[in-house]
Design a protein around this motif. Structure first.
Motif, mmCIF file in Angstrom:
data_model
loop_
_atom_site.group_PDB
_atom_site.id
_atom_site.type_symbol
_atom_site.label_atom_id
_atom_site.label_comp_id
_atom_site.label_asym_id
_atom_site.label_seq_id
_atom_site.Cartn_x
_atom_site.Cartn_y
_atom_site.Cartn_z
ATOM 1 N N UNK A 196 34.542 50.422 38.621
ATOM 2 C CA UNK A 196 35.788 50.251 39.269
ATOM 3 C C UNK A 196 35.905 48.770 40.194
ATOM 4 N N UNK A 197 34.729 48.397 40.438
ATOM 5 C CA UNK A 197 34.499 46.936 41.025
ATOM 6 C C UNK A 197 34.629 45.947 40.269
ATOM 7 N N UNK A 198 34.033 46.251 38.844
ATOM 8 C CA UNK A 198 34.147 45.082 37.941
ATOM 9 C C UNK A 198 35.814 44.966 37.359
ATOM 10 N N UNK A 199 36.539 45.931 37.450
ATOM 11 C CA UNK A 199 37.893 45.987 37.158
ATOM 12 C C UNK A 199 38.506 45.468 38.128
ATOM 13 N N UNK A 200 38.091 45.379 39.575
ATOM 14 C CA UNK A 200 38.757 44.742 40.649
ATOM 15 C C UNK A 200 38.563 43.234 40.531
ATOM 16 N N UNK A 201 37.300 43.010 39.929
ATOM 17 C CA UNK A 201 36.913 41.632 39.574
ATOM 18 C C UNK A 201 37.704 40.801 38.694
ATOM 19 N N UNK A 202 38.142 41.466 37.574
ATOM 20 C CA UNK A 202 38.623 40.941 36.358
ATOM 21 C C UNK A 202 40.131 40.859 37.060
ATOM 22 N N UNK A 203 40.663 41.962 37.697
ATOM 23 C CA UNK A 203 41.913 41.567 38.264
ATOM 24 C C UNK A 203 42.244 40.582 39.007
ATOM 25 N N UNK A 204 41.371 40.265 40.017
ATOM 26 C CA UNK A 204 41.305 39.202 40.977
ATOM 27 C C UNK A 204 41.318 37.834 39.932
ATOM 28 N N UNK A 205 40.715 37.737 38.908
ATOM 29 C CA UNK A 205 40.739 36.624 38.409
ATOM 30 C C UNK A 205 41.859 36.343 37.685
#
Length: 384
Positions: free
Chosen positions: A6-15
């Motif tokens: 979920x943290x990885x998904x948030x990272x990609x979403x932020x980019x």
């Protein structure tokens, strides 16, 4: 090693949000833990104007991240007894003292560790010769040797965009190189043993369809101008030798490089450097000195100044809470390198987490610092 997806998904979403807002155009990001890749994702555009979407095999100009490769060759020369941190530059490059003996001044005191920690007192100019001539390393070194110091060696830490690593590249060529060019030495001593097949010194014309255009995303008025960035890209043409800014690479290749570092100098059974020399390089060798390079930025942004935290070539996270490319939650021993508003990598040895990110669209210093601090913290949040 666990990774919070979920943290990885948030990272990609932020980019993706950054791309939508126009902050930058896109990029490729990789996060790994314990050497296991948790994400290797393209985001946005490699060329927004042409509508070209990012791909994981995009080739980026990595600017000063090139210095990381030059640093490793110097460390390799340490292992072989060809150089040491205390070697005086003039012992290997006698013409460094200059043709006029009355102007040599303190240049005889400049040593290898001064160059690697940006404490040599060299001029901060990115261009000792015109940009399109800088790829001739002989010409560049000849020009540097006739330049005066602007500070006493060892007293100040002021980031050297060009001169320190041009000289380090020449030291490599005259010692580890053993008659080889810097580029050939780079390949035979580092890139080829690591299997970094998509990394070159100078942008090969055959890779034109994979090369990400360099697009400045900031106005004039900073330490670097937009023209400085485009000039740097133009200077790194095929065949040019710029040991400070000249390489092009991919995220996958940089990950192989970081894996070698994370594994204390070895990858796939091939040893590049010793654990001992990496241990030395990953220590803070600038003490409590501030980085003069960021004095103007911290004043303009009303940020608290921060200790430079520079090892022998590596930039370090260091202790305390302050602006940092590597994230506020990174362990103090986190180390890595970065380049010109668009590229960085780090390894956090406590969390055993690696972050590599190359982006399309070169940001100004403040935006870039804040961007990578945010993305780094988001990547570190995945280590659970």
């Amino acid at each position: 090693m666990h990774v919070d997806t979920a943290a990885i998904d948030r990272l990609i979403g932020s980019m993706n949000d950054d791309v939508s807002s126009g902050l930058y155009d896109g990029g490729v990001v990789l996060v790994a833990r314990g050497g296991e890749v948790a994400c290797h994702e393209p985001v946005g555009f490699s060329d927004r104007a042409a509508g070209r979407k990012s791909r994981t095999d995009d080739v980026f100009r990595i600017f000063s991240t090139t210095k990381a490769f030059t640093n490793l060759l110097v460390l390799k020369a340490f292992d072989r007894g060809l150089l040491s941190p205390t070697t005086k530059v003039a012992e290997i490059i006698p013409e460094f003292l200059g043709a006029d003996r009355f102007r040599s001044g303190l240049k005889a005191h400049v040593n290898v560790q001064h160059l690697m920690t940006h404490r040599a007192g060299l001029s901060p100019t990115p261009w000792p010769v015109p940009p399109l001539q800088a790829g001739d390393l002989d010409r560049t070194i000849a020009a540097i040797c006739e330049m005066d110091l602007v500070a006493a060696p060892g007293e100040r830490m002021s980031y050297s965009p060009c001169l320190s690593h041009a000289l380090l590249g020449e030291l490599v060529r005259r010692t580890l190189g053993g008659g080889r060019s810097f580029t050939r030495t780079l390949h035979e001593e580092l890139l080829d043993p690591l299997g970094m097949r998509d990394t070159e010194m100078g942008a090969p014309s055959a890779w034109a369809d994979r090369l990400v255009p360099v697009v400045p995303k900031f106005p004039p008025g900073g330490f670097f101008s937009p023209a400085d960035i485009t000039d740097t890209a133009a200077a790194a043409y095929e065949g040019a030798e710029l040991p400070w800014v000249g390489c092009v690479s991919t995220v996958a290749d940089l990950f192989r490089f970081t894996e070698m570092l994370r594994r204390d100098g070895e990858l796939d059974g091939v040893r590049i450097v010793s654990p001992a020399v990496l241990d030395l390089a990953r220590r803070n060798h600038t003490g409590d000195l501030l980085n003069d390079r960021y004095a103007r930025l911290t004043a303009e942004m009303h940020w608290d100044p921060w200790v430079a935290n520079v090892g022998l070539g590596f930039m370090l996270r260091g202790p305390g809470l302050h602006q940092t490319f590597f994230g506020t939650t990174a362990s103090p021993g986190t180390y890595g390198n970065y380049g010109a508003g668009s590229s960085q990598f780090f390894v956090d040895p406590v969390r055993d987490l690696t972050f590599v990110c190359l982006t399309a669209g070169v940001l100004g210093e403040a935006d870039n610092t804040r961007r990578f601090q945010r993305l780094s913290d988001m990547a570190l949040a995945a280590a659970v």
